[in-house]
Design a protein around this motif. Sequence first.
Motif, PDB file in Angstrom:
ATOM      1  N   THR A   6       0.844  -1.198   0.000  1.00 40.76           N
ATOM      2  CA  THR A   6       0.000   0.000   0.000  1.00 40.76           C
ATOM      3  C   THR A   6       0.879   1.247   0.000  1.00 40.76           C
ATOM      4  O   THR A   6       2.063   1.188   0.348  1.00 40.76           O
ATOM      5  CB  THR A   6      -0.896   0.057   1.260  1.00 40.76           C
ATOM      6  OG1 THR A   6      -0.076   0.357   2.398  1.00 40.76           O
ATOM      7  CG2 THR A   6      -1.640  -1.253   1.486  1.00 40.76           C
ATOM      8  N   LYS A   7       0.291   2.382  -0.329  1.00 40.00           N
ATOM      9  CA  LYS A   7       1.018   3.651  -0.293  1.00 40.00           C
ATOM     10  C   LYS A   7       1.294   4.079   1.144  1.00 40.00           C
ATOM     11  O   LYS A   7       2.106   4.969   1.378  1.00 40.00           O
ATOM     12  CB  LYS A   7       0.232   4.736  -1.039  1.00 40.00           C
ATOM     13  CG  LYS A   7       0.246   4.516  -2.530  1.00 40.00           C
ATOM     14  CD  LYS A   7      -0.414   5.640  -3.283  1.00 40.00           C
ATOM     15  CE  LYS A   7      -0.267   5.399  -4.776  1.00 40.00           C
ATOM     16  NZ  LYS A   7      -0.812   6.507  -5.548  1.00 40.00           N
ATOM     17  N   ASP A   8       0.623   3.445   2.112  1.00 37.81           N
ATOM     18  CA  ASP A   8       0.863   3.723   3.528  1.00 37.81           C
ATOM     19  C   ASP A   8       1.971   2.840   4.091  1.00 37.81           C
ATOM     20  O   ASP A   8       2.193   2.822   5.295  1.00 37.81           O
ATOM     21  CB  ASP A   8      -0.421   3.530   4.343  1.00 37.81           C
ATOM     22  CG  ASP A   8      -1.483   4.566   4.008  1.00 37.81           C
ATOM     23  OD1 ASP A   8      -1.123   5.747   3.848  1.00 37.81           O
ATOM     24  OD2 ASP A   8      -2.667   4.188   3.906  1.00 37.81           O
ATOM     25  N   LYS A  48     -10.886  -1.563   5.624  1.00 34.94           N
ATOM     26  CA  LYS A  48      -9.811  -1.120   4.733  1.00 34.94           C
ATOM     27  C   LYS A  48      -9.470   0.344   4.978  1.00 34.94           C
ATOM     28  O   LYS A  48     -10.351   1.191   5.075  1.00 34.94           O
ATOM     29  CB  LYS A  48     -10.236  -1.319   3.277  1.00 34.94           C
ATOM     30  CG  LYS A  48      -9.165  -0.910   2.286  1.00 34.94           C
ATOM     31  CD  LYS A  48      -9.612  -1.154   0.851  1.00 34.94           C
ATOM     32  CE  LYS A  48      -8.515  -0.740  -0.110  1.00 34.94           C
ATOM     33  NZ  LYS A  48      -8.840  -1.102  -1.491  1.00 34.94           N
ATOM     34  N   ARG A  49      -8.155   0.614   5.105  1.00 41.13           N
ATOM     35  CA  ARG A  49      -7.581   1.954   5.274  1.00 41.13           C
ATOM     36  C   ARG A  49      -7.896   2.603   6.620  1.00 41.13           C
ATOM     37  O   ARG A  49      -7.705   3.800   6.790  1.00 41.13           O
ATOM     38  CB  ARG A  49      -7.980   2.855   4.112  1.00 41.13           C
ATOM     39  CG  ARG A  49      -7.512   2.282   2.766  1.00 41.13           C
ATOM     40  CD  ARG A  49      -7.719   3.213   1.660  1.00 41.13           C
ATOM     41  NE  ARG A  49      -6.727   4.289   1.816  1.00 41.13           N
ATOM     42  CZ  ARG A  49      -6.447   5.154   0.895  1.00 41.13           C
ATOM     43  NH1 ARG A  49      -7.052   5.104  -0.258  1.00 41.13           N
ATOM     44  NH2 ARG A  49      -5.555   6.095   1.099  1.00 41.13           N
ATOM     45  N   LYS A  50      -8.371   1.811   7.586  1.00 47.50           N
ATOM     46  CA  LYS A  50      -8.602   2.312   8.943  1.00 47.50           C
ATOM     47  C   LYS A  50      -7.526   1.734   9.850  1.00 47.50           C
ATOM     48  O   LYS A  50      -6.956   0.683   9.587  1.00 47.50           O
ATOM     49  CB  LYS A  50      -9.993   1.912   9.450  1.00 47.50           C
ATOM     50  CG  LYS A  50     -11.143   2.460   8.624  1.00 47.50           C
ATOM     51  CD  LYS A  50     -11.241   3.960   8.728  1.00 47.50           C
ATOM     52  CE  LYS A  50     -12.444   4.466   7.947  1.00 47.50           C
ATOM     53  NZ  LYS A  50     -12.459   5.881   7.787  1.00 47.50           N
ATOM     54  N   GLU A  51      -7.269   2.412  10.975  1.00 51.73           N
ATOM     55  CA  GLU A  51      -6.220   1.981  11.897  1.00 51.73           C
ATOM     56  C   GLU A  51      -6.472   0.561  12.401  1.00 51.73           C
ATOM     57  O   GLU A  51      -7.579   0.221  12.801  1.00 51.73           O
ATOM     58  CB  GLU A  51      -6.147   2.943  13.083  1.00 51.73           C
ATOM     59  CG  GLU A  51      -5.031   2.614  14.041  1.00 51.73           C
ATOM     60  CD  GLU A  51      -4.962   3.571  15.215  1.00 51.73           C
ATOM     61  OE1 GLU A  51      -4.686   3.081  16.315  1.00 51.73           O
ATOM     62  OE2 GLU A  51      -5.197   4.773  15.031  1.00 51.73           O
ATOM     63  N   TYR A  65      -2.331   0.559   9.094  1.00 53.51           N
ATOM     64  CA  TYR A  65      -3.691   0.505   8.578  1.00 53.51           C
ATOM     65  C   TYR A  65      -3.996  -0.862   7.976  1.00 53.51           C
ATOM     66  O   TYR A  65      -3.113  -1.539   7.467  1.00 53.51           O
ATOM     67  CB  TYR A  65      -3.892   1.588   7.505  1.00 53.51           C
ATOM     68  CG  TYR A  65      -3.673   2.977   8.043  1.00 53.51           C
ATOM     69  CD1 TYR A  65      -4.646   3.586   8.830  1.00 53.51           C
ATOM     70  CD2 TYR A  65      -2.493   3.663   7.799  1.00 53.51           C
ATOM     71  CE1 TYR A  65      -4.439   4.865   9.354  1.00 53.51           C
ATOM     72  CE2 TYR A  65      -2.280   4.939   8.314  1.00 53.51           C
ATOM     73  CZ  TYR A  65      -3.263   5.527   9.092  1.00 53.51           C
ATOM     74  OH  TYR A  65      -3.056   6.763   9.611  1.00 53.51           O
ATOM     75  N   PRO A  67      -4.953  -3.117   5.167  1.00 53.42           N
ATOM     76  CA  PRO A  67      -4.944  -2.973   3.708  1.00 53.42           C
ATOM     77  C   PRO A  67      -6.276  -3.362   3.066  1.00 53.42           C
ATOM     78  O   PRO A  67      -6.621  -2.885   2.004  1.00 53.42           O
ATOM     79  CB  PRO A  67      -3.840  -3.923   3.252  1.00 53.42           C
ATOM     80  CG  PRO A  67      -3.033  -4.214   4.479  1.00 53.42           C
ATOM     81  CD  PRO A  67      -3.977  -4.083   5.633  1.00 53.42           C
ATOM     82  N   GLU A 106     -10.889  -5.904  -2.856  1.00 54.87           N
ATOM     83  CA  GLU A 106     -10.197  -4.769  -2.239  1.00 54.87           C
ATOM     84  C   GLU A 106      -8.688  -4.810  -2.507  1.00 54.87           C
ATOM     85  O   GLU A 106      -8.001  -3.818  -2.307  1.00 54.87           O
ATOM     86  CB  GLU A 106     -10.452  -4.736  -0.727  1.00 54.87           C
ATOM     87  CG  GLU A 106     -11.867  -4.345  -0.373  1.00 54.87           C
ATOM     88  CD  GLU A 106     -12.107  -4.235   1.120  1.00 54.87           C
ATOM     89  OE1 GLU A 106     -13.036  -3.515   1.498  1.00 54.87           O
ATOM     90  OE2 GLU A 106     -11.374  -4.869   1.908  1.00 54.87           O
TER      91      GLU A 106
END
Length: 123
Positions: A6-8, A48-51, A65, A67, A106
């Motif tokens: 991911t970009k994170d 998805k995308r949450k802590e 996060y 993924p 996803e």
Amino acid sequence: MKLYFTKDHEWIRVEGGTATVGITDYAQAQLGDVVFVELPPVGAPLTKRKEAAVVESVKAASEVYAPISGEVTEGNAELEADPALANTAPEDAGWFFKMSVGDASELDGMMDEAAYRDYTKDL
């Protein structure tokens, strides 16, 4: 077994209906020496995308996060006991948690290893 990024700066390895999640080598290098991790409890629902988890280093605390969406099936007890595994083996023994794959679609649009390495070159 397929590896996504991911970009994170999380990686996710999918094997059947289970996914293993951790932080990338790039992320651990930016964080510095990891001194503490807080993992999600087994059974926790993830979006998805949450802590999903927290990683603390001598420099900063950062969120990890989810993924994809799913449910936590296992936390890495070895990482909790020895947070430095996030530095020494971030994409292997230093994984954070395993989760069910709620919706495989996803994963679409995530980077493969080559694309992620290209992405981090310019950061």
